[in-house]
Design a protein around this motif. Sequence first.
Motif, PDB file in Angstrom:
ATOM      1  N   LYS A   1      -1.660  17.418  25.489  1.00 11.53           N
ATOM      2  CA  LYS A   1      -2.286  16.216  26.051  1.00 11.53           C
ATOM      3  C   LYS A   1      -3.395  15.662  25.158  1.00 11.53           C
ATOM      4  CE  LYS A   1       0.058  15.840  29.867  1.00 11.53           C
ATOM      5  NZ  LYS A   1       0.913  14.649  30.133  1.00 11.53           N
ATOM      6  N   ASN A   2      -3.988  16.527  24.366  1.00  8.90           N
ATOM      7  CA  ASN A   2      -5.069  16.093  23.474  1.00  8.90           C
ATOM      8  C   ASN A   2      -4.985  16.904  22.182  1.00  8.90           C
ATOM      9  OD1 ASN A   2      -7.323  14.825  22.472  1.00  8.90           O
ATOM     10  ND2 ASN A   2      -8.789  15.990  23.701  1.00  8.90           N
ATOM     11  N   PRO A   3      -4.138  16.480  21.216  1.00 12.20           N
ATOM     12  CA  PRO A   3      -3.877  17.262  19.997  1.00 12.20           C
ATOM     13  C   PRO A   3      -5.055  17.269  19.017  1.00 12.20           C
ATOM     14  CG  PRO A   3      -2.730  15.160  19.897  1.00 12.20           C
ATOM     15  CD  PRO A   3      -3.322  15.243  21.271  1.00 12.20           C
ATOM     16  N   VAL A   4      -6.034  18.104  19.328  1.00 15.53           N
ATOM     17  CA  VAL A   4      -7.217  18.272  18.485  1.00 15.53           C
ATOM     18  C   VAL A   4      -7.278  19.717  18.018  1.00 15.53           C
ATOM     19  CG1 VAL A   4      -9.741  18.257  18.412  1.00 15.53           C
ATOM     20  CG2 VAL A   4      -8.517  16.454  19.656  1.00 15.53           C
ATOM     21  N   LEU A   5      -7.356  19.924  16.701  1.00 16.24           N
ATOM     22  CA  LEU A   5      -7.375  21.265  16.129  1.00 16.24           C
ATOM     23  C   LEU A   5      -8.762  21.546  15.549  1.00 16.24           C
ATOM     24  CD1 LEU A   5      -5.452  23.659  15.599  1.00 16.24           C
ATOM     25  CD2 LEU A   5      -5.076  22.715  13.320  1.00 16.24           C
ATOM     26  N   VAL A   6      -9.341  22.674  15.919  1.00 16.30           N
ATOM     27  CA  VAL A   6     -10.658  23.062  15.430  1.00 16.30           C
ATOM     28  C   VAL A   6     -10.531  23.712  14.053  1.00 16.30           C
ATOM     29  CG1 VAL A   6     -12.696  24.510  15.836  1.00 16.30           C
ATOM     30  CG2 VAL A   6     -11.529  23.408  17.769  1.00 16.30           C
ATOM     31  N   ILE A   7     -11.366  23.265  13.093  1.00 18.23           N
ATOM     32  CA  ILE A   7     -11.439  23.907  11.774  1.00 18.23           C
ATOM     33  C   ILE A   7     -12.907  24.102  11.425  1.00 18.23           C
ATOM     34  CG2 ILE A   7      -9.261  22.981  10.906  1.00 18.23           C
ATOM     35  CD1 ILE A   7     -10.843  20.849   9.407  1.00 18.23           C
ATOM     36  N   GLU A   8     -13.179  25.104  10.602  1.00 16.67           N
ATOM     37  CA  GLU A   8     -14.563  25.376  10.206  1.00 16.67           C
ATOM     38  C   GLU A   8     -14.978  24.530   9.007  1.00 16.67           C
ATOM     39  OE1 GLU A   8     -15.039  30.058  11.425  1.00 16.67           O
ATOM     40  OE2 GLU A   8     -14.016  29.547   9.551  1.00 16.67           O
TER      41      GLU A   8
ATOM     42  N   TRP B   1     -11.484  18.827  14.551  1.00 14.85           N
ATOM     43  CA  TRP B   1     -12.860  19.033  14.994  1.00 14.85           C
ATOM     44  C   TRP B   1     -13.485  19.974  13.970  1.00 14.85           C
ATOM     45  CZ3 TRP B   1     -14.127  19.833  20.842  1.00 14.85           C
ATOM     46  CH2 TRP B   1     -15.515  19.848  21.033  1.00 14.85           C
ATOM     47  N   ILE B   2     -14.350  19.437  13.091  1.00  9.88           N
ATOM     48  CA  ILE B   2     -14.934  20.211  11.994  1.00  9.88           C
ATOM     49  C   ILE B   2     -16.287  20.762  12.432  1.00  9.88           C
ATOM     50  CG2 ILE B   2     -15.396  20.229   9.524  1.00  9.88           C
ATOM     51  CD1 ILE B   2     -14.039  17.492   9.365  1.00  9.88           C
ATOM     52  N   THR B   3     -16.501  22.069  12.201  1.00 10.56           N
ATOM     53  CA  THR B   3     -17.692  22.700  12.759  1.00 10.56           C
ATOM     54  C   THR B   3     -18.710  23.218  11.747  1.00 10.56           C
ATOM     55  OG1 THR B   3     -16.619  24.880  12.835  1.00 10.56           O
ATOM     56  CG2 THR B   3     -16.351  23.442  14.762  1.00 10.56           C
TER      57      THR B   3
END
Length: 311
Positions: A79-86, A116-118
């Motif tokens: 539903k919300n294709p957001v992938l977290v990366i460092e 989503w860059i952290t």
Amino acid sequence: MRRNARIADLPQNTTSTKPNRKRKVAEKIAPIKRHNFGGPFRRQSWPFRDTLINYITKTPSNSKAWQKLIQSCKYFFAKNPVLVIENLWWDEEDWCASLNNDAGPVDFTKISLKFWITNKFSATCAPPGNGISLIIPKIYKCGVKYLSLVKDVISYKDFSFLFSNLENIVLRDNIVKNSDGSIVPFEKIFAVLPKIKECYFYDKIDSSCITKNTIKELLQIPHFSKINKLYFYQIPETFDIETFFKYSKKNKHTKFSITFGNSISETYKNRLEAVVDEIIESEKHDYTVLNIMFNGIDGEKLTKLCSLSYP
């Protein structure tokens, strides 16, 4: 959707020019752990109202929680294709991303999901067409603490959106533009970095963002006095050295260093020389000494100034 990138630690040096470097790095990368985020999923019988689940899905506020959520149930990523990366960085020929000690190339022209860059974002030496303008539409959120941006153009709106959490920044030969195409002055860039601790700024000689009001405006920004290091390079003579020097003599926290460009006039050099003389001739330095460098400075004076600036 399958993650088709291999994942490894962020390289210590991403600017190497060795022709076989990419092959050697690839040999060291650990085998990919594939996760099937896409594909069919079953309708869930949530013990909550759909409105709450929709809110959680569409407005995640915490990257770690979102990462656990999409790993626990395909529904949320579908539903919300957001992938977290460092980390995200340019590595000679490709954009690369890393997460949990896995890393690999990313082709932003062939993916529809967002990132989503952290932690770190380095767009050092990315060529035209592959610069930050290619990445921005693919970024969902950006909470990075470190940024390196070299020879690129970015809008003030995008800069404010992406980098408000920065603690360490390197800006070299970049242009930050307003919506009307005008150059954003340095003080306006600095104002949107409330958490900044170290700043290394190289002015773009033919498109300088240092104005005669830059220093006066910087001194009005609350977090300016809290920064640990602020190093200026290639600075023009529009820099208000008198106002800055007056402030620096009260400064006991920030380490300041200013390297001026070769285009400054002899008149301005004389003004800088007077500042240097006052510093090295003073018997008492109850403040953090300002370091100044410019083409033509007396070598002996520079040595004395450096010994005071870097005790």
